[in-house]
Design a protein around this motif. Structure first.
Motif, PDB file in Angstrom:
ATOM      1  N   LEU A  98      42.930  49.365  53.494  1.00 24.00           N
ATOM      2  CA  LEU A  98      42.792  49.063  52.061  1.00 24.00           C
ATOM      3  C   LEU A  98      43.580  50.064  51.227  1.00 24.00           C
ATOM      4  N   ALA A  99      43.432  51.347  51.530  1.00 27.72           N
ATOM      5  CA  ALA A  99      44.118  52.385  50.762  1.00 27.72           C
ATOM      6  C   ALA A  99      45.629  52.276  50.911  1.00 27.72           C
ATOM      7  N   ALA A 100      46.110  52.043  52.123  1.00 28.41           N
ATOM      8  CA  ALA A 100      47.555  51.951  52.357  1.00 28.41           C
ATOM      9  C   ALA A 100      48.165  50.759  51.630  1.00 28.41           C
ATOM     10  N   LYS A 101      47.441  49.647  51.554  1.00 30.57           N
ATOM     11  CA  LYS A 101      47.944  48.451  50.871  1.00 30.57           C
ATOM     12  C   LYS A 101      47.838  48.550  49.357  1.00 30.57           C
ATOM     13  N   ASN A 102      46.987  49.437  48.868  1.00 28.81           N
ATOM     14  CA  ASN A 102      46.675  49.490  47.437  1.00 28.81           C
ATOM     15  C   ASN A 102      46.823  50.900  46.862  1.00 28.81           C
ATOM     16  N   ILE A 103      47.880  51.602  47.254  1.00 30.04           N
ATOM     17  CA  ILE A 103      48.058  52.989  46.827  1.00 30.04           C
ATOM     18  C   ILE A 103      48.079  53.103  45.307  1.00 30.04           C
ATOM     19  N   ALA A 104      48.821  52.258  44.631  1.00 31.06           N
ATOM     20  CA  ALA A 104      48.911  52.340  43.164  1.00 31.06           C
ATOM     21  C   ALA A 104      47.547  52.082  42.531  1.00 31.06           C
ATOM     22  N   LEU A 105      46.808  51.130  43.061  1.00 28.90           N
ATOM     23  CA  LEU A 105      45.473  50.847  42.535  1.00 28.90           C
ATOM     24  C   LEU A 105      44.539  52.033  42.758  1.00 28.90           C
ATOM     25  N   ILE A 106      44.583  52.624  43.946  1.00 26.58           N
ATOM     26  CA  ILE A 106      43.731  53.778  44.243  1.00 26.58           C
ATOM     27  C   ILE A 106      44.042  54.909  43.261  1.00 26.58           C
ATOM     28  N   ALA A 107      45.329  55.164  43.024  1.00 24.11           N
ATOM     29  CA  ALA A 107      45.730  56.223  42.084  1.00 24.11           C
ATOM     30  C   ALA A 107      45.268  55.892  40.664  1.00 24.11           C
ATOM     31  N   ALA A 108      45.438  54.647  40.247  1.00 23.60           N
ATOM     32  CA  ALA A 108      45.010  54.242  38.904  1.00 23.60           C
ATOM     33  C   ALA A 108      43.501  54.366  38.756  1.00 23.60           C
TER      34      ALA A 108
END
Length: 191
Positions: A100-110
């Protein structure tokens, strides 16, 4: 529970997809609710009524991404679902978070930026933490399961995920988090 109106559901999806698109194009720093509303083709008031703030928007987008994991934990097959030994469930859960984190790096950062002041109260974080705490408590009775759960979840910091996956992809992230888990929780070693 009230059923969501068709137009409200359509607007919600349009807003979430617009936020997703903007995160991929610009990263979290340059995203405003005005820009999200314009990209989604809805009024700014619609975004505010639905999500309240950037924090609410990013929380809901992450919750949407995490829903599949939550469903698997609650009633899916092993290793995530009930019935698997706690060590297998813990490592399976961490594997899913790595994906999940690898696919959604920008979302995790936001999400981290938006929720910085109250990160540990975010509903998705709390569910993940509660699940890990329960598993750790089974693997290491009498230990500080709450603290260890926070430590494992800290492995999914957006910038850290970006660095690790940038030099080894999701497999490196997955292996590193598993290594950390089995180092601090020797009982989590599986076959």
């Amino acid at each position: 529970m009230a059923v969501e109106r068709v137009d409200a559901a359509r607007n919600r999806q349009a807003i979430l997809r617009a936020a997703e698109k903007l995160l991929a194009l610009h990263g979290p720093e340059r995203i405003s609710l005005d820009l999200v509303a314009a990209t989604a083709g809805v009024g700014k008031g619609t975004v505010f009524r639905r999500f309240g703030s950037r924090t609410g928007l990013f929380q809901e987008l992450l919750a949407e991404r995490a829903a599949r994991i939550g469903d698997a934990i609650a009633g899916g097959p092993p290793p995530l679902g009930p019935g698997a030994p706690p060590a297998e469930r813990l490592l399976g859960f961490l594997d899913e978070l790595a994906k999940l984190a690898a696919k959604n790096i920008a979302l995790i950062a936001a999400h981290e930026q938006a929720c910085a002041a109250d990160k540990h109260q975010d509903p998705t974080y709390r569910r993940w933490h509660e699940h890990l705490t329960g598993l750790i408590d089974q693997l290491r009775p009498g230990g500080d399961a709450e603290f260890l759960a926070h430590m494992l979840l800290a492995s999914f910091d957006g910038e850290l995920v970006r660095q690790i996956t940038g030099h080894g992809g999701v497999n490196r992230l997955r292996a590193a988090v598993r290594d950390l888990a089995t180092t601090i929780l020797p009982a989590a070693r599986v076959g």
